[in-house]
Design a protein around this motif. Structure first.
Motif, short mmCIF file in Angstrom:
data_model
loop_
_atom_site.label_atom_id
_atom_site.label_comp_id
_atom_site.label_asym_id
_atom_site.label_seq_id
_atom_site.Cartn_x
_atom_site.Cartn_y
_atom_site.Cartn_z
N ASP A 72 0.78 -1.34 0.05
CA ASP A 72 0.16 0.04 -0.01
C ASP A 72 0.93 1.30 -0.12
N GLY A 73 2.04 1.26 0.68
CA GLY A 73 2.85 2.42 0.82
C GLY A 73 3.46 2.51 -0.49
N LYS A 74 3.94 1.60 -1.17
CA LYS A 74 4.52 1.76 -2.70
C LYS A 74 3.58 2.25 -3.52
N GLN A 75 2.19 1.84 -3.38
CA GLN A 75 1.31 2.21 -4.28
C GLN A 75 0.79 3.77 -4.07
N ALA A 76 0.78 4.14 -2.79
CA ALA A 76 0.30 5.66 -2.37
C ALA A 76 1.52 6.54 -2.85
N VAL A 77 2.83 5.89 -2.51
CA VAL A 77 4.05 6.77 -3.32
C VAL A 77 4.10 6.82 -4.78
N TYR A 78 3.72 5.74 -5.31
CA TYR A 78 3.64 5.79 -6.58
C TYR A 78 2.41 6.81 -7.31
#
Length: 522
Positions: free
Chosen positions: A63-69
């Motif tokens: 989720d963090g990677k998706q939000a950062v993306y």
């Protein structure tokens, strides 16, 4: 046998001991079993928790990677939009710079051309001056020769020549001047018609006709009886305080207020509507409502004057003079509302002044105030022209405005173009189809003359012409005129009306002498 008996005794004992041993073993083994089973369950729960924690950690990382993306994508989009805006701005600035460069180049070309023309003109002027000097020398030499031949001086020759020319062309000059005057008049007429037509085309105003009656709606016919009151005391109070005539007939749910004076009629109309709404209809309350409505009408007059000045864009007009402008709202001239007429004249005069390159605000001011005397000619003796000029002079209006007021009916010569424009605009506003009615103006003058005759007698403090001038109610001061004097006054007024006026039908003269004793309990 003994052995068998012993075996029978020992065997149960052995069994009992074995049972006890087995039971004790079971007692000790059960907790150990339970503890072992609990340890297994705990380890299983810990493993499950670790697995779940690992899943949660992995999901959180995803989720963090998706939000950062997503944030990175949004930031890149915003940066792209900003860059595009900057590029657009740079393109606009570049276009402006190119336009400025082109204008600079054009200006430089024009400047160069002007400099060249200036140099050419300078050379030509020098050549003309040189030729003029040469011609003057030749002329002087010719004059000397002519003087020798003619045996007379230059001045004598000039006088002789002028006498001959004057006698020869005097008739031609007169004819030429007359032709030019006729041509100028035709041109002036055409120009005036053009200006008037242009002003009329630019200004369109609705035509309204003021009437001498107002209709007040009633919630029911029962209200008519309450307005009349016991023995008619309520209706008499309203008529005396307002100076109007209330017509109560068979028309359902309406009362007609009749009076030639629109201010009185408006006060009476507002008073009736307020009394109907309040519900308390009795003489004391009527007096309070009438006084309140009179104050409201005065406030409306003041507000109207301020609004008209703001609408026309006329600054620095005396506030008291604006009150007189507001009073024109309740004045009519041949059925045409005096305030609307004055505003029309102001607009038309301003438009024509703008076309001629004159002061538009001053022209509007003169047009608005040209009929200001009509605001007071009901109360003060004199024509509205004289009264208007007097008011304008009192409140410091410019001389152009005063002359426009005096000259708009041709009483005195116009001293400025603006005064002539006011005359033209006044005629235009009055001459529009349906703008005025001769009969109404004559009727108003007759009503005014009736009231003036009554007010001319000593002891009369108020008089009202009612029922379209068929009845006169004259209020007298009881200390100055007694009962016998009231009868004498009624007869004198009747005889004077018969001798001085022309009127249709009959006129009833009622002299009212009322004495009131008033005390206030505290």
């Amino acid at each position: 046998m003994i052995v068998l008996d012993a075996m029978q005794v020992v065997l149960p004992i052995i069994c009992a001991v074995a049972g006890l041993l087995v039971g004790a073993g079971i007692v000790f083994l059960i907790p150990a079993f339970k503890k072992s089973r609990a340890n297994k369950n705990a380890q299983k729960i810990i493993r499950d928790a670790e697995i779940k924690a690992e899943h949660i950690t992995k999901n959180a990382q995803l989720d963090g990677k998706q939000a950062v993306y997503e944030m990175k994508q949004e930031a890149n989009k915003e940066i792209h939009e900003r860059k595009q805006e900057v590029i657009n701005q740079e393109n606009k600035l570049s276009q402006r710079e190119q336009n400025i460069d082109r204008r600079d180049a054009a200006l430089l070309q024009k400047e160069t051309a002007l400099e060249q023309k200036n140099e050419t003109l300078t050379r030509r002027l020098k050549d003309v001056d040189k030729k003029e000097v040469e011609l003057q020398g030749k002329i002087d030499s010719i004059i000397v020769e002519l003087e020798k031949v003619a045996q007379m001086s230059t001045q004598e020759a000039k006088d002789e020549l002028m006498d001959r020319v004057e006698s020869k062309i005097s008739q031609e000059i007169a004819a030429y001047i007359k032709n030019k005057e006729d041509e100028a008049k035709e041109t002036a007429d055409e120009k005036a018609k053009e200006l008037l037509g242009m002003a009329c085309a630019k200004f369109a105003q609705e035509v309204t006709m003021d009437k001498t009656v107002s209709v007040v709606a009633l919630p029911s016919d029962e209200m008519k009886g309450r307005i009349i009151g016991r023995e008619g005391r309520n209706i008499r109070t309203i008529e005396q305080l307002c100076g109007v005539d209330l017509i109560i007939d068979d028309t359902p749910e309406v009362i007609t207020v009749s009076c030639f004076n629109p201010i009185r009629r408006e006060v009476a109309r507002m008073s009736l509507e307020a009394l109907i709404k309040d519900g308390r209809i009795q003489p004391g309350r009527i007096e309070e409502i009438v006084e309140k409505c009179k104050r409201e009408v005065e406030e409306s007059i003041h507000k109207t004057g301020q609004e008209i000045a703001f609408k026309l864009g006329l600054p620095k007009i005396n506030k008291e003079l604006l009150d007189y402008v507001g009073r024109l709202k309740y004045r009519t001239s041949y059925g045409q509302n005096a305030l609307e007429h004055s505003v029309e004249v102001a607009y038309l005069t301003g438009m024509m002044a703008a076309e001629l390159g004159l002061d538009q605000n001053l022209a509007k001011r003169a047009g608005l105030l040209h009929d200001i005397g009509k605001a007071v000619d009901f109360e003060v003796e004199g024509s509205h022209v004289e009264l208007g000029a007097r008011l304008a002079k009192k409140y410091g209006e410019p001389e152009v405005v005063i002359n426009s007021i005096k000259s708009h009916h041709g009483d005195v010569p116009a001293k400025s173009i603006i005064a002539n424009l006011v005359q033209a605009a006044d005629t235009l506003s009055a001459a529009r189809p349906g703008a005025r009615s001769e009969m109404l103006e004559n009727y108003i003058k007759r009503i005014e003359q009736l009231e003036e005759i009554c007010k001319s007698y000593d002891g009369v403090y108020q008089s009202y012409a009612l029922q379209s001038g068929r009845e006169l109610r004259v209020m007298v001061v009881p200390d100055k005129i007694d009962d016998i004097g009231a009868f004498r006054l009624a007869r004198e007024i009747k005889e004077r009306i018969e001798n001085e006026m022309t009127y249709p039908g009959q006129i009833k003269v009622s002299v009212i002498r009322e004495y009131r004793a008033v005390e206030t309990a505290k």
